[in-house]
Enzyme design. Structure first.
Site, mmCIF file in Angstrom:
data_model
loop_
_atom_site.group_PDB
_atom_site.id
_atom_site.type_symbol
_atom_site.label_atom_id
_atom_site.label_comp_id
_atom_site.label_asym_id
_atom_site.label_seq_id
_atom_site.Cartn_x
_atom_site.Cartn_y
_atom_site.Cartn_z
ATOM 1 N N SER A 143 2.209 1.842 -2.858
ATOM 2 C CA SER A 143 3.360 1.401 -2.062
ATOM 3 C C SER A 143 2.956 1.401 -0.595
ATOM 4 C CB SER A 143 4.530 2.371 -2.252
ATOM 5 O OG SER A 143 5.549 2.096 -1.312
ATOM 6 N N TYR A 157 7.345 10.944 -2.421
ATOM 7 C CA TYR A 157 6.966 9.684 -3.087
ATOM 8 C C TYR A 157 5.829 9.003 -2.311
ATOM 9 C CZ TYR A 157 7.596 4.682 -4.268
ATOM 10 O OH TYR A 157 7.407 3.362 -4.617
HETATM 11 P P1 NAP Z 1 12.199 0.064 -11.123
HETATM 12 O O1 NAP Z 1 12.917 -1.249 -11.055
HETATM 13 O O2 NAP Z 1 12.929 1.317 -10.790
HETATM 14 O O3 NAP Z 1 11.566 0.190 -12.617
HETATM 15 C C1 NAP Z 1 10.844 1.334 -12.919
HETATM 16 C C2 NAP Z 1 10.195 1.157 -14.265
HETATM 17 O O4 NAP Z 1 9.391 2.312 -14.533
HETATM 18 C C3 NAP Z 1 11.174 1.034 -15.411
HETATM 19 O O5 NAP Z 1 10.615 0.145 -16.356
HETATM 20 C C4 NAP Z 1 11.232 2.459 -15.963
HETATM 21 O O6 NAP Z 1 11.574 2.488 -17.358
HETATM 22 C C5 NAP Z 1 9.785 2.869 -15.784
HETATM 23 N N1 NAP Z 1 9.561 4.313 -15.726
HETATM 24 C C6 NAP Z 1 10.028 5.213 -14.829
HETATM 25 N N2 NAP Z 1 9.564 6.446 -15.099
HETATM 26 C C7 NAP Z 1 8.780 6.317 -16.203
HETATM 27 C C8 NAP Z 1 8.033 7.235 -16.987
HETATM 28 N N3 NAP Z 1 7.979 8.546 -16.685
HETATM 29 N N4 NAP Z 1 7.351 6.761 -18.060
HETATM 30 C C9 NAP Z 1 7.384 5.448 -18.383
HETATM 31 N N5 NAP Z 1 8.071 4.525 -17.668
HETATM 32 C C10 NAP Z 1 8.765 4.968 -16.598
HETATM 33 O O7 NAP Z 1 10.898 0.046 -10.208
HETATM 34 P P2 NAP Z 1 10.162 -1.140 -9.405
HETATM 35 O O8 NAP Z 1 10.811 -1.270 -8.093
HETATM 36 O O9 NAP Z 1 9.979 -2.325 -10.265
HETATM 37 O O10 NAP Z 1 8.764 -0.428 -9.122
HETATM 38 C C11 NAP Z 1 7.612 -0.642 -9.919
HETATM 39 C C12 NAP Z 1 6.448 0.047 -9.248
HETATM 40 O O11 NAP Z 1 6.270 -0.504 -7.926
HETATM 41 C C13 NAP Z 1 6.638 1.552 -9.051
HETATM 42 O O12 NAP Z 1 5.407 2.211 -9.212
HETATM 43 C C14 NAP Z 1 7.111 1.654 -7.606
HETATM 44 O O13 NAP Z 1 6.829 2.902 -7.053
HETATM 45 C C15 NAP Z 1 6.313 0.538 -6.974
HETATM 46 N N6 NAP Z 1 6.892 0.035 -5.720
HETATM 47 C C16 NAP Z 1 8.124 -0.563 -5.696
HETATM 48 C C17 NAP Z 1 8.627 -1.024 -4.476
HETATM 49 C C18 NAP Z 1 9.966 -1.707 -4.350
HETATM 50 O O14 NAP Z 1 10.411 -1.961 -3.212
HETATM 51 N N7 NAP Z 1 10.644 -2.037 -5.442
HETATM 52 C C19 NAP Z 1 7.881 -0.859 -3.316
HETATM 53 C C20 NAP Z 1 6.650 -0.243 -3.382
HETATM 54 C C21 NAP Z 1 6.165 0.203 -4.592
HETATM 55 P P3 NAP Z 1 13.146 2.481 -17.840
HETATM 56 O O15 NAP Z 1 13.652 1.076 -17.599
HETATM 57 O O16 NAP Z 1 13.070 2.815 -19.287
HETATM 58 O O17 NAP Z 1 13.863 3.486 -17.016
#
Ligand code: NAP
Length: 248
Positions: A143, A157
């Site tokens: 991130s 985080y």
């Molecule tokens: P999100 O919409 O909150 O989705 C999170 C996903 O991770 C869901 O599929 C969830 O499964 C799964 N998950 C969470 N904990 C888990 C565990 N312990 N074991 C297996 N699966 C797990 O997140 P996102 O925004 O798409 O983020 C995806 C990645 O990008 C993450 O690593 C996040 O830190 C990174 N990121 C996101 C952003 C942003 O602005 N969105 C920015 C920087 C980095 P369930 O659906 O079953 O709960």
């Protein structure tokens, strides 16, 4: 099906977008999820309806036994593994460091850091030419927080994501000679559920003015970078950390 990819946290957001795009590019896809079975099965159904191959597996990536079972399910179903996207990630409510307790810190580091390490371990055991594998590619989700620090919101985080940057650099050097490329993508402010989970659904809109491109990103824009890093078009890219942030 040309190749097989595991996408952890593939049920929603960036992971779901990556699952759809990699299936469209010919990968058989394992869609891992934690608790949201309906969403994961929905992604699988979309892929199958478009003529692709996919299946969903529940597993908590922070648990060693779950990760072992997850990879064994892929062995049974597809009999090969070519790519891993360490996308599963989470954060907790916005707060300052002096308010954080040990339980929270353990949870944040367990999913974001330990989970990525455990999945890398299983992927290397299968892909490394040193273990008789055909090679492969790993993309870790870091991130922009790892270089910005997330003050007042979630420094825990941000620090966990800094560990992902280092995992990427170290593992890329460790297995680069064994046919495996390891890279990271550092998204900025992307429209997904994660901001509501942190307690501020409108966070991307609030901070949009601070982004040089004056808008948040779409999950598909991150997925495109991930799938490019997995592909042969990125055949000499190893140990790279690619910002997808609109310039922030
Ligand atoms: P999100 O919409 O909150 O989705 C999170 C996903 O991770 C869901 O599929 C969830 O499964 C799964 N998950 C969470 N904990 C888990 C565990 N312990 N074991 C297996 N699966 C797990 O997140 P996102 O925004 O798409 O983020 C995806 C990645 O990008 C993450 O690593 C996040 O830190 C990174 N990121 C996101 C952003 C942003 O602005 N969105 C920015 C920087 C980095 P369930 O659906 O079953 O709960």
């Amino acid at each position: 099906m040309d190749k097989v990819v595991l996408i952890t946290g593939g049920s929603r957001g960036i992971g779901a977008a990556t699952a759809r795009l990699s299936a469209a590019r010919g990968y058989g896809v394992c869609v891992n999820y934690l608790g949201n079975r309906d969403a994961a099965e929905g992604v699988v159904q979309e892929i199958m309806a478009a003529g692709g191959e996919a299946f969903a597996v529940q597993a908590d990536v922070s648990l060693d036994a779950d990760v072992t079972r997850l990879f064994e399910r892929i062995d049974t179903r597809f009999g090969r593994l070519d790519a891993l996207v360490n996308n599963a990630g989470m954060l907790e409510s916005q707060m300052r460091v002096e308010q954080m307790d040990g339980g929270r810190l353990s949870r944040v580091f367990a999913t974001n850091v330990t989970g990525s390490f455990l999945c890398c371990r299983e992927a290397v055991r299968r892909m490394s030419t040193a273990h008789g594998g055909r090679g492969g590619a790993i993309v870790n989700l870091s991130s922009a927080a790892s270089r910005l620090g997330s003050a007042g919101e979630y420094v825990d985080y941000a620090a966990a994501k800094a560990a992902i940057d280092t995992l990427t650099i170290g593992l890329a050097r460790e297995v680069g000679g064994e046919g495996i490329r390891v890279n990271a993508v550092r998204p900025g402010l992307i429209h997904t559920d994660i901001h509501a989970i942190g307690g501020e659904p409108g966070r991307v809109q609030r901070l949009a003015e601070s982004i040089p491109m004056k808008r948040g990103g779409d999950a598909g824009e991150v997925a495109a970078t991930i799938v490019w890093l997995l592909s042969s078009e990125a055949s000499y890219v190893n140990g790279a950390i690619v910002d997808v942030t609109g310039g922030r």
